[in-house]
Every structure is written in structure tokens, then in C-alpha cells.
Design a protein around this motif. Structure first.
Motif, PDB file in Angstrom:
ATOM      1  N   SER A 100       0.831  -1.214   0.000  1.00 45.23           N
ATOM      2  CA  SER A 100       0.000   0.000   0.000  1.00 45.23           C
ATOM      3  C   SER A 100       0.856   1.250   0.000  1.00 45.23           C
ATOM      4  O   SER A 100       0.542   2.239  -0.707  1.00 45.23           O
TER       5      SER A 100
ATOM      6  N   ARG B 221      -6.215   7.820  -1.157  1.00 44.03           N
ATOM      7  CA  ARG B 221      -7.456   7.229  -1.669  1.00 44.03           C
ATOM      8  C   ARG B 221      -7.136   6.041  -2.589  1.00 44.03           C
ATOM      9  O   ARG B 221      -7.982   5.163  -2.775  1.00 44.03           O
ATOM     10  N   GLN B 222      -5.945   6.025  -3.153  1.00 47.10           N
ATOM     11  CA  GLN B 222      -5.553   4.927  -4.048  1.00 47.10           C
ATOM     12  C   GLN B 222      -5.509   3.578  -3.318  1.00 47.10           C
ATOM     13  O   GLN B 222      -5.618   2.525  -3.956  1.00 47.10           O
TER      14      GLN B 222
ATOM     15  N   GLY C  15      -7.524   3.023  -0.526  1.00 49.07           N
ATOM     16  CA  GLY C  15      -8.751   2.898   0.245  1.00 49.07           C
ATOM     17  C   GLY C  15      -8.790   3.656   1.550  1.00 49.07           C
ATOM     18  O   GLY C  15      -9.695   3.441   2.372  1.00 49.07           O
TER      19      GLY C  15
ATOM     20  N   ASP D 198      -9.587   7.007   3.367  1.00 47.17           N
ATOM     21  CA  ASP D 198     -10.335   8.253   3.114  1.00 47.17           C
ATOM     22  C   ASP D 198      -9.909   9.299   4.130  1.00 47.17           C
ATOM     23  O   ASP D 198     -10.411   9.323   5.265  1.00 47.17           O
TER      24      ASP D 198
END
Length: 264
Positions: A149, A186-187, A189, A191
């Protein structure tokens, strides 16, 4: 003898003048003129001598006068026509001059507009080339991208290098500091809040000595931060800096952060 009887005058009769010249001009239909000349003085009962001379009459029917009148009328008419023609020529010349000036002004305006458009297009092309070059240079300077991530977040951020900084912009080619950080997370998930103040308290607070790749750096107090960026390793961070720099990679040594939060 009656008192009322006529008494003959004792005056002697006055002799007539030596000569008498009488000019009698009569125009009867413009045909004859008569000159009468009395003879020398003589007895009272002498007969006058009369000589009649026929003179040419000048009438509107005279060919010479008619020709003169016709020529005069023709000359007057021609002068009027010449004046009218000159007036029309002057008006046409004035109209043509105005049209030519208008066309020239329009051509100059059009040329200036085209020149400005060309200059704007050239400036835009130069700016794009500069951004592309800067993006290539900054990518070469950046550290290797981690996996997972965090790697996704860093890859997105590096893809925006060279984009413009515009307050309130949210991409795709212009950002402010917090919209870029929000879009990057946001890429994967996550927020995040929209503004810097809220992002500075969105995760776990960490000390700058323990900061890791992918942590959010903030400037100002936690909850009252005025700027944010993302740490990418080797003492560097990536942020939408300001209107003059745009999206860049910078060294923390040049602009130390106030704190950091970890959301991944």
C-alpha cells in the motif's frame, strides 16, 4: 373798342432753332426703328425732311441671340453637372478611405491577436516541456518505491511531479497540499479529511526521529497545521509546495516539519 377785345401782341415772332434733331425709336414687334431729322431753320411754313432707316430687330427669335442663350444654358448645365460629379467623387473617395482604414485596423488587430495566441501557445509548450524535464529529474532523485500500500501511495505521488499548485484544486493536473495527500491515500482505500488541519490528526502521531516512508508530515501544530506532505525516505518528502514550485520533492533539512502521523 371793347375792353375785352384781343390786343395783338407787339412781340416779334421767335425764330426756330438752327437745327432740330428728333430721335424716335419705336419697336413694333421688333421690326422697325425710325429716326426723324428736321431740316435747317427756315420759314415757319417750310416742310420737314424725313428719312426712314430700317434697323435690324433683336428678338428671342434672332438666331444669334438664340444661339447665345442656348450656349449659356448649356454652359450653366455643364458646370452644375461637373460640380455634382465632383461632389460624388469626393464622397466616394472619403468612403473608400474610411473603408481602407477600417480594413487596416482590423488587419492589425487580427495580427496582434494571432501573435498573442502564438506567444501563449509557445509559452504553454515551453512550460509543459519544463514540467516534463523537471518530473524526469525529480524521479531520478527519488528513492526506490516500496511495495504494498505504501508503494502505491508513493507511486501515485511521484506520477504528479511537475503538476501545478493551485489553491483549492483537486487534480488531475493541479493540486494544493492537502488535496494531493488525500488523493494519494485514496488509491489504497484510506479516506483522509480534505484540509491540512484535520489530516494532521488523522492517524497515529509519531516523532520525526521515527518517521517512515508513507507517513504524513505536517507544518504547524497538530490540529492547526497549515501545510502537509508525504515522507518518501532519505530525508526527503514530496508535496504540492506553492504556486512557484508546484509538486516537487524537497529535503527536510531545508524546511523541517513540525510533526508526523502514520495512517498505514
Amino acid at each position: 373798342m371793347s375792353h375785352t377785345a384781343h390786343i395783338r401782341s407787339h412781340r416779334k415772332p421767335r425764330p426756330r432753332s438752327a437745327s432740330t434733331l428728333a430721335l424716335r425709336a419705336g419697336v413694333a414687334g421688333g421690326v422697325l426703328s425710325t429716326i426723324a431729322v428736321a431740316g435747317s431753320a427756315g420759314p415757319a411754313n417750310a416742310e420737314p425732311v424725313t428719312e426712314t432707316i430700317e434697323m435690324p430687330a433683336l428678338t428671342l427669335e434672332s438666331p444669334a441671340l438664340a444661339t447665345a442663350v442656348a450656349l449659356s444654358a448649356e454652359s450653366t448645365q455643364q458646370a452644375a453637372l461637373d460640380a455634382q460629379l465632383q461632389t460624388q467623387e469626393n464622397a466616394a473617395a472619403t468612403k473608400a478611405a474610411k473603408a481602407a482604414k477600417k480594413a487596416k485596423d482590423e488587419a492589425v488587430r487580427k495580427a496582434e491577436a494571432e501573435k498573442k495566441a502564438e506567444e501563449a501557445a509557445r509559452a504553454e509548450a515551453q512550460e509543459r516541456a519544463s514540467r516534463s524535464s523537471e518530473r524526469t529529474t525529480l524521479s531520478a532523485r527519488s528513492t526506490s518505491t516500496p511495495s504494498g500500500s505504501v508503494g502505491t501511495v508513493i507511486s501515485f505521488l511521484k506520477a504528479q511531479l511537475g503538476d501545478a499548485y493551485v489553491m483549492g484544486a483537486t487534480g488531475p493536473n493541479a493540486w494544493d497540499c492537502s488535496s494531493l495527500v488525500q488523493a494519494a491515500y485514496r488509491q489504497v482505500g484510506v479516506d483522509l479529511p480534505r484540509v491540512s488541519q484535520d489530516q494532521s490528526v488523522a492517524g497515529t502521531q509519531v516523532s520525526l526521529d521515527n518517521v517512515q516512508v508513507g507517513d504524513i508530515l505536517y507544518w504547524g501544530g497538530a490540529g492547526s497545521a497549515y501545510h502537509v506532505g508525504v515522507y518518501i525516505g532519505d530525508g526527503q518528502y514530496l508535496d504540492a509546495a506553492n504556486p512557484s514550485k508546484g509538486v516537487v520533492i524537497q529535503d527536510l533539512s531545508g524546511y523541517p516539519a513540525s510533526g508526523a502521523v502514520r495512517v498505514l
